[in-house]
Design an enzyme around this catalytic site. Sequence first.
Site, short mmCIF file in Angstrom:
data_model
loop_
_atom_site.label_atom_id
_atom_site.label_comp_id
_atom_site.label_asym_id
_atom_site.label_seq_id
_atom_site.Cartn_x
_atom_site.Cartn_y
_atom_site.Cartn_z
CB SER B 114 -0.81 0.02 1.28
OG SER B 114 -1.90 0.80 1.06
CG ASP B 236 -6.79 -3.04 -4.07
OD1 ASP B 236 -7.63 -2.26 -3.22
OD2 ASP B 236 -5.59 -2.87 -3.85
CG HIS B 264 -5.76 -2.32 0.03
ND1 HIS B 264 -5.05 -1.95 -1.34
CD2 HIS B 264 -5.06 -1.57 1.03
CE1 HIS B 264 -4.17 -0.97 -1.14
NE2 HIS B 264 -4.07 -0.73 0.30
#
Lengths: 383, 282
Positions: B114, B236, B264
């Site tokens: 991320s 996602d 995610h």
Amino acid sequence: MPRSKPLSERASSEGAAEAATDFEDLFESAPCGYLSTDKDGRIIRANQTFASWTGFTTETLATKRLSDLLTVAGRIFYETHFAPMLHIQGSFNEVALDLLTSQGRKLPVIVNAVERRDDAGHPAFIRFTLFVAAERRSYELGLLEARDTAQATVAAERADSELREQFIAVLGHDLRNPLAAIASGVRMLEREKLGERGRTVLSLMEGSVVRAAGLIDNVLDFARGRLGGGITLSRDASEPLEPVLRQVVAELRAIAPDQEVEAHYSINDPVNCDRVRIGQLLSNLLGNALTHGAKDQPVRVEATTNADTLTIAVTNGGAPIPASAMARLFHPFQRGDDRVRHQGLGLGLHIASEIANAHGGSLTVRSDETDTRFTFTMPLIVP
Amino acid sequence: MPAIPFADMPDKSPVLSNNESDIVSRLNARLVGQGTKTMMFAHGFGCDQNMWRYVAPAFEAKFRTVVFDYVGAGGSDIAAYDAAKYASLNGYADDVIALAHALDIRGGIFVGHSVSAMIGMIAARRAPELFSELVLVGPSPRYVDDGEYVGGFSEDQILELLDFLDSNHMGWSQTMAPVIMGNPDRPELAEELTNSFCRTDPDIAKRFARTTFLSDNRDDLGAVDARVLILQCRYDSIAPVAVGEYVHRAVPGSKLVMLDATGHCPNLSAPDETIAAIKAFV
């Protein structure tokens, strides 16, 4: 809201098939929302209760993900925080989220979830139980707002109080400096050749300087006390107290040259006190006696020690203190409005009393037709 | 607040300071495994090093592995949080570089999930000697749409998130004291469950959200010396496929692998697939 089958329709002896139907009914019409999703959050099955809350059919729901039903903020929350927590812990409880209904309306819910794993230990599916929590959440939001308001108020007041404290410190500093300049100017002029009138004016000026300095001290002490600083002492038993008291008496004699001040000192033991503070206490008591006492009678100052106590008493003649004023005599801003000659802020006795307390001692008063006597006592040794 | 190295020089190469060894405890860094090459695993917004608990162990036999918590997350030293420093991803990259120096990492592998994917890119550009491979899991250089660029969110939606974080403390206060029941499926976790996962200071979480979701780090993409692998989930909602493809185009020579996993956090939801993809690359 789906209705469960009325109890009256139930047979008293239900078979196994009927019981199974009841489990189905429990799932579909339970007073909470049930959701089963795959490990990635795709809805496999939702119950009727959840469908009616969200306004979607159970068939439509089976094409969505839980995160599709959340507000964007809730979705980011969910994907970055709660979903990881679920995968790591295997469950979460009491998570607050907002669902978006088919009408686009927000529905606040509290969510519990359990992740189930297969025999190999891999995530298999997730079960969610949801409770509508509109009132609870709005109550909680109210509490949070109240807390934020309270915190903001406290912060503002703290800032105000810091400002006041700074203001008072600056004020004290700024007032003392010009006063010191005036005092040194007066002392220089005393060495000049002056006429009778000049000497009188100079003496009055000197008295005013002493009085102004005393007022500044009292105001600063009062303000500090109010701000929580209290009266701070720097005690020292090694230096003699008597010269400090003599100095105070001399200063006040100079202010009121027409009034007789009889002073008697008998300090034969070391006194563990803040000498400047005790001087301030005497100055306040003596100033009070000179202001309020009968002008034609002497003011008596007695400072004595015996075995374990220091006593400083200041006595003046004149009318007694009215009974009505007695109760609040040591409270701040008591000015005795009946007295024409009274001057000052009415802080003198209050500060004197605070200084006495700070020393572990006491300040008392006795007043009758004969005279008025303030008595300060304190232990010589700090326990 | 204690002094933090490099706080005032985010764009310069770091200078060794006496505080460098502290960075290991400040970031709660944990080293495991064998090997001369080091793999550093970095978590994203909303969680902590536990994010890697199903992935990192798979590499311990071959590599020295490092997991850590950014300041404000997990077991990091929250007192070391500096709002000015961490207002940009550069501040976080400072810590990655400092940690790599403290651990004597050269030519290592950086695996960032991320927002950490971008933190890794920034660190790799500033200190190219540290990492010879970068693995970017669910990267996004900018979450807000901008003209032709599709980040996946409108600015209003991100502002809604920040409002939500500002006005609704409930979600975070709950994470501070989660009511976690025993887990019959994994009793070994029961002891460490309470308050141990994805701990986040609420105030720092808000600031980290601001830094993460309102930053534009597209300029930090581009050529790097390191080989780059991008792992993109098929679906996602935080970092959409289009964003992964954008990163792939913006980093010359990078390799894009589309995972079968959705969501995610493939490192948690599909660890085997994630491990396999990384192993094939390193």
